[in-house]
Design a protein around this motif. Sequence first.
Motif, PDB file in Angstrom:
ATOM      1  N   ASN A 155      14.851   4.106   1.729  1.00 12.86           N
ATOM      2  CA  ASN A 155      14.837   3.806   2.955  1.00 12.86           C
ATOM      3  C   ASN A 155      13.475   4.154   3.521  1.00 12.86           C
ATOM      4  O   ASN A 155      13.575   5.117   4.340  1.00 12.86           O
ATOM      5  N   ALA A 156      12.605   3.242   3.511  1.00 11.70           N
ATOM      6  CA  ALA A 156      11.964   3.569   4.651  1.00 11.70           C
ATOM      7  C   ALA A 156      11.647   3.110   5.604  1.00 11.70           C
ATOM      8  O   ALA A 156      10.517   4.034   6.478  1.00 11.70           O
ATOM      9  N   GLU A 157      12.699   2.661   6.330  1.00 11.74           N
ATOM     10  CA  GLU A 157      12.099   2.798   8.254  1.00 11.74           C
ATOM     11  C   GLU A 157      12.351   4.470   7.965  1.00 11.74           C
ATOM     12  O   GLU A 157      11.864   5.045   8.777  1.00 11.74           O
ATOM     13  N   GLN A 158      13.618   5.655   7.903  1.00 13.50           N
ATOM     14  CA  GLN A 158      13.612   6.735   7.777  1.00 13.50           C
ATOM     15  C   GLN A 158      12.328   7.690   7.232  1.00 13.50           C
ATOM     16  O   GLN A 158      11.874   8.321   7.769  1.00 13.50           O
ATOM     17  N   PHE A 159      11.964   6.944   6.501  1.00 19.33           N
ATOM     18  CA  PHE A 159      10.681   7.644   5.992  1.00 19.33           C
ATOM     19  C   PHE A 159       9.650   7.136   7.068  1.00 19.33           C
ATOM     20  O   PHE A 159       8.644   8.548   6.833  1.00 19.33           O
ATOM     21  N   ALA A 160       9.314   6.499   8.059  1.00 18.15           N
ATOM     22  CA  ALA A 160       8.362   5.941   8.445  1.00 18.15           C
ATOM     23  C   ALA A 160       8.283   6.873  10.033  1.00 18.15           C
ATOM     24  O   ALA A 160       7.627   7.628  10.567  1.00 18.15           O
ATOM     25  N   GLU A 161       9.571   7.630  10.704  1.00 18.47           N
ATOM     26  CA  GLU A 161       9.737   7.956  11.033  1.00 18.47           C
ATOM     27  C   GLU A 161       9.244  10.095  11.267  1.00 18.47           C
ATOM     28  O   GLU A 161       8.862  10.327  11.383  1.00 18.47           O
ATOM     29  N   ASP A 162      10.029   9.970   9.352  1.00 22.32           N
ATOM     30  CA  ASP A 162       9.657  11.215   9.228  1.00 22.32           C
ATOM     31  C   ASP A 162       7.998  11.659   8.824  1.00 22.32           C
ATOM     32  O   ASP A 162       7.377  12.900   9.424  1.00 22.32           O
ATOM     33  N   HIS A 163       7.624  11.272   8.756  1.00 19.18           N
ATOM     34  CA  HIS A 163       6.175  10.526   7.926  1.00 19.18           C
ATOM     35  C   HIS A 163       5.638  10.943   9.548  1.00 19.18           C
ATOM     36  O   HIS A 163       4.250  11.667   9.412  1.00 19.18           O
ATOM     37  N   LEU A 164       5.274   9.585  10.664  1.00 10.89           N
ATOM     38  CA  LEU A 164       5.145   9.771  11.723  1.00 10.89           C
ATOM     39  C   LEU A 164       5.337  11.445  12.325  1.00 10.89           C
ATOM     40  O   LEU A 164       4.120  11.941  12.776  1.00 10.89           O
ATOM     41  N   THR A 165       6.395  11.995  12.397  1.00  7.35           N
ATOM     42  CA  THR A 165       6.484  13.667  13.065  1.00  7.35           C
ATOM     43  C   THR A 165       5.755  14.175  11.971  1.00  7.35           C
ATOM     44  O   THR A 165       4.728  15.655  12.534  1.00  7.35           O
ATOM     45  N   PHE A 166       5.720  14.592  11.142  1.00 12.75           N
ATOM     46  CA  PHE A 166       4.683  15.299  10.034  1.00 12.75           C
ATOM     47  C   PHE A 166       3.602  15.337   9.799  1.00 12.75           C
ATOM     48  O   PHE A 166       2.686  15.702  11.019  1.00 12.75           O
ATOM     49  N   CYS A 167       3.245  13.482  10.787  1.00 15.37           N
ATOM     50  CA  CYS A 167       1.540  13.976  10.884  1.00 15.37           C
ATOM     51  C   CYS A 167       0.992  14.231  11.452  1.00 15.37           C
ATOM     52  O   CYS A 167       0.165  14.927  12.499  1.00 15.37           O
ATOM     53  N   LYS A 168       2.110  13.977  13.653  1.00 15.19           N
ATOM     54  CA  LYS A 168       1.662  14.658  14.371  1.00 15.19           C
ATOM     55  C   LYS A 168       1.865  16.148  14.701  1.00 15.19           C
ATOM     56  O   LYS A 168       0.802  17.084  15.175  1.00 15.19           O
ATOM     57  N   SER A 169       2.479  16.711  13.330  1.00 15.22           N
ATOM     58  CA  SER A 169       2.515  18.547  13.205  1.00 15.22           C
ATOM     59  C   SER A 169       0.992  18.698  12.205  1.00 15.22           C
ATOM     60  O   SER A 169       1.099  20.124  13.226  1.00 15.22           O
ATOM     61  N   LEU A 170       0.869  18.014  11.883  1.00 10.90           N
ATOM     62  CA  LEU A 170      -0.252  18.253  12.003  1.00 10.90           C
ATOM     63  C   LEU A 170      -2.147  17.895  12.916  1.00 10.90           C
ATOM     64  O   LEU A 170      -3.130  18.366  12.314  1.00 10.90           O
ATOM     65  N   GLY A 171      -1.570  17.447  14.020  1.00  6.98           N
ATOM     66  CA  GLY A 171      -2.398  16.995  14.767  1.00  6.98           C
ATOM     67  C   GLY A 171      -3.742  15.697  14.727  1.00  6.98           C
ATOM     68  O   GLY A 171      -4.581  15.751  14.887  1.00  6.98           O
ATOM     69  N   LEU A 172      -2.834  15.120  13.358  1.00  3.80           N
ATOM     70  CA  LEU A 172      -3.692  13.979  12.846  1.00  3.80           C
ATOM     71  C   LEU A 172      -3.910  12.283  13.816  1.00  3.80           C
ATOM     72  O   LEU A 172      -2.411  12.196  14.617  1.00  3.80           O
ATOM     73  N   VAL A 173      -4.693  11.577  13.824  1.00  2.22           N
ATOM     74  CA  VAL A 173      -4.071  10.308  14.702  1.00  2.22           C
ATOM     75  C   VAL A 173      -4.533   9.150  14.057  1.00  2.22           C
ATOM     76  O   VAL A 173      -5.209   9.433  12.594  1.00  2.22           O
ATOM     77  N   GLY A 174      -4.023   8.354  13.671  1.00  2.27           N
ATOM     78  CA  GLY A 174      -4.638   7.690  12.758  1.00  2.27           C
ATOM     79  C   GLY A 174      -3.188   5.705  13.292  1.00  2.27           C
ATOM     80  O   GLY A 174      -2.416   5.929  14.103  1.00  2.27           O
ATOM     81  N   ARG A 175      -2.898   5.081  12.031  1.00  5.61           N
ATOM     82  CA  ARG A 175      -1.969   3.444  11.871  1.00  5.61           C
ATOM     83  C   ARG A 175      -1.613   3.647  10.915  1.00  5.61           C
ATOM     84  O   ARG A 175      -2.832   3.801   9.660  1.00  5.61           O
ATOM     85  N   ILE A 176      -0.287   4.653  10.532  1.00  5.74           N
ATOM     86  CA  ILE A 176       0.168   3.839   9.028  1.00  5.74           C
ATOM     87  C   ILE A 176       1.210   2.921   8.648  1.00  5.74           C
ATOM     88  O   ILE A 176       2.460   3.666   9.619  1.00  5.74           O
ATOM     89  N   ILE A 177       1.382   1.962   7.897  1.00  4.15           N
ATOM     90  CA  ILE A 177       1.981   0.526   7.558  1.00  4.15           C
ATOM     91  C   ILE A 177       3.187   1.737   6.592  1.00  4.15           C
ATOM     92  O   ILE A 177       3.026   2.168   4.733  1.00  4.15           O
ATOM     93  N   VAL A 178       4.243   1.648   6.785  1.00  5.54           N
ATOM     94  CA  VAL A 178       5.347   1.865   5.827  1.00  5.54           C
ATOM     95  C   VAL A 178       6.263   0.882   5.236  1.00  5.54           C
ATOM     96  O   VAL A 178       6.794   0.154   6.196  1.00  5.54           O
ATOM     97  N   ALA A 179       6.327   0.586   4.097  1.00  2.00           N
ATOM     98  CA  ALA A 179       7.044  -0.790   3.571  1.00  2.00           C
ATOM     99  C   ALA A 179       7.731  -0.264   2.290  1.00  2.00           C
ATOM    100  O   ALA A 179       7.286   0.530   1.776  1.00  2.00           O
ATOM    101  N   ASN A 180       9.054  -0.684   1.994  1.00  2.00           N
ATOM    102  CA  ASN A 180       9.750  -0.585   0.812  1.00  2.00           C
ATOM    103  C   ASN A 180       8.772  -0.493  -0.263  1.00  2.00           C
ATOM    104  O   ASN A 180       8.588  -0.008  -1.241  1.00  2.00           O
ATOM    105  N   GLU A 181       7.390  -1.287  -0.803  1.00  2.00           N
ATOM    106  CA  GLU A 181       6.593  -1.471  -1.359  1.00  2.00           C
ATOM    107  C   GLU A 181       5.407   0.120  -1.677  1.00  2.00           C
ATOM    108  O   GLU A 181       4.950  -0.667  -2.441  1.00  2.00           O
ATOM    109  N   GLY A 182       5.742   0.408  -0.803  1.00  2.00           N
ATOM    110  CA  GLY A 182       4.103   1.581  -0.171  1.00  2.00           C
ATOM    111  C   GLY A 182       4.053   1.898   1.157  1.00  2.00           C
ATOM    112  O   GLY A 182       4.544   1.871   2.303  1.00  2.00           O
TER     113      GLY A 182
END
Length: 328
Positions: free
Chosen positions: A17-44
Amino acid sequence: MKKYQTLLYYCYSRIDNAEQFAEDHLTFCKSLGLVGRIIVANEGLNGTVSGTREACKAYMDAVHADPRFAKIDFKIDEEEKPSFIKMHCRYKPEIVHSGLRDPNMIDPAKETGKHLAPKEFLEMKDREDVVLLDVRSNYEHSVGRFKNAVTLDIENFREFPEKINELAKYKDKKILTYCTGGIKCEKASALLLKEGFKEVYQLHGGIIKYGKEAGGKDFEGQCYVFDNRVTVEVNSVNPTVVSTCYNCGATTSRMINCANPVCNEHFTQCESCGWKMEGCCSDTCMEHPRKRPYDGTGFYVKIPQPVNVEKISKRKHKRLNANSTLRS
């Protein structure tokens, strides 16, 4: 002590369920005040994030706490300011586009080239039975690469499979692959093994880790990175500059984006030509009605552009004629 850090990392590990993981991970990163670019796929995961030292530590601790990512090797740079403006975390079919019709024909999590620590790589790279292979794109190796490395004429990594036949003459050699952080080598070395190359290795942690642990010896020029810094120094032993200004041919390591947003080409340009050309790569781009104001940096916040066939053709033509220092 510098207040900010930039983290470069990747991990090939199955994510359901990588698509949902990407959404949740974005929320987590923003909660820490991080900026950047992350790519999420089924492979990692494949990411570069930036923030305060405290935020980056909290991020690394949280990621390492997940058994799927416990072995991630974070490359850490100390910075005066964040290396991005916004935080992006997106789902894609692959964390690095392989260019294969069937991406499942290789699995870096199961078979890939033998990992070499930076000091092992340093000791091995100059042997007669070894070929150094840069698996990065033209705009990356034009500004910096290892001394005596074989470079490929590719605009992006998805073109790598097309170059396998050109590398067949090295099948009796030990192939040492390298890239910025190691992620492209995972797929490149896996594909080389699949195509019958017997001894394939890869620089673990890439050029960035090599600079930190081996002083960057014999890496000529600078290392292109995918954030606002554009390039970084890695060689503290015998540094050189290998790239030249696209417009006048003067030696320069300064890489920018063309001020014409429709072009937005990565290219090397000296400061003098930068002001003369207003940050553009050509007279045509200087005359474009959407040309962006040039402030001397050549950095612009990315604005999505429609696919432009003319631009793609132009880019290919430019790379065939520019930077006479390119080796193949």
